[in-house]
Motif scaffolding. Structure first.
Motif, PDB file in Angstrom:
ATOM      1  N   MET A 199       0.843  -1.196   0.000  1.00  0.00           N
ATOM      2  CA  MET A 199       0.000   0.000   0.000  1.00  0.00           C
ATOM      3  C   MET A 199       0.878   1.246   0.000  1.00  0.00           C
ATOM      4  O   MET A 199       1.743   1.378   0.840  1.00  0.00           O
ATOM      5  N   ASN A 200       0.613   2.106  -0.939  1.00  0.00           N
ATOM      6  CA  ASN A 200       1.285   3.411  -0.991  1.00  0.00           C
ATOM      7  C   ASN A 200       2.804   3.314  -0.841  1.00  0.00           C
ATOM      8  O   ASN A 200       3.394   3.961   0.007  1.00  0.00           O
ATOM      9  N   ARG A 201       3.417   2.478  -1.663  1.00  0.00           N
ATOM     10  CA  ARG A 201       4.875   2.287  -1.668  1.00  0.00           C
ATOM     11  C   ARG A 201       5.422   1.711  -0.366  1.00  0.00           C
ATOM     12  O   ARG A 201       6.610   1.824  -0.080  1.00  0.00           O
ATOM     13  N   GLN A 202       4.555   1.128   0.418  1.00  0.00           N
ATOM     14  CA  GLN A 202       4.963   0.455   1.644  1.00  0.00           C
ATOM     15  C   GLN A 202       4.296  -0.907   1.697  1.00  0.00           C
ATOM     16  O   GLN A 202       3.415  -1.214   0.890  1.00  0.00           O
TER      17      GLN A 202
ATOM     18  N   ARG B  75       4.683  -1.458   9.335  1.00  0.00           N
ATOM     19  CA  ARG B  75       4.808  -1.042   7.927  1.00  0.00           C
ATOM     20  C   ARG B  75       6.286  -0.949   7.611  1.00  0.00           C
ATOM     21  O   ARG B  75       7.086  -0.598   8.464  1.00  0.00           O
TER      22      ARG B  75
END
Length: 132
Positions: A42-45, A86
């Motif tokens: 999600m969102n580069r993580q 994360r």
């Protein structure tokens, strides 16, 4: 074979696909439950989440995120699980998930396959209790 090699699991995450692992049964306040850990891009993580849900004891149930959550912090987001960590790195996310949940490095599966593991778990539990 349903288990991913480490490289395939990392590759899946880097391509934007989630991975997960069925962790087995537990008892929560006297109620039978099951757990699994998921890693979702999600969102580069990469989001590591732990799911604790009611065990319906039904070998036909494979859609685990739709089961009743037994984790109070999860109730606002059905199917999302409790976020444990994360990371911006896929390998680090896997290491965190394994460390935080005692997940087995050799038992990662593609997203939505943990339900098959649950069905196998129910079948094996039943064959054990039905043995003479």
């Amino acid at each position: 074979m349903r288990y991913l090699t480490r490289q395939f699991a990392i590759g899946a995450l880097r391509r934007g696909n989630g991975i997960e692992q069925f962790l087995g049964g537990v008892e929560i306040s006297g109620e039978r439950a099951i757990r699994w850990v998921a890693i979702s891009p999600m969102n580069r993580q990469y989001r590591v989440s732990l799911h604790t849900v009611q065990d319906p004891d039904d070998e036909r149930v494979g859609d685990l995120p739709n089961l009743l959550s037994l984790d109070p912090t999860d109730e606002a987001y059905v199917g999302e699980g409790r976020e444990l960590a994360r990371s911006g790195d896929a390998e680090e996310a896997m290491a965190l998930a394994e460390h935080l949940t005692d997940a087995d490095p050799q038992r990662w599966v593609n997203h939505a396959v943990a339900g098959e593991e649950y069905m196998d778990y129910v079948r094996s539990r039943r064959s054990t209790t039905q043995a003479p």
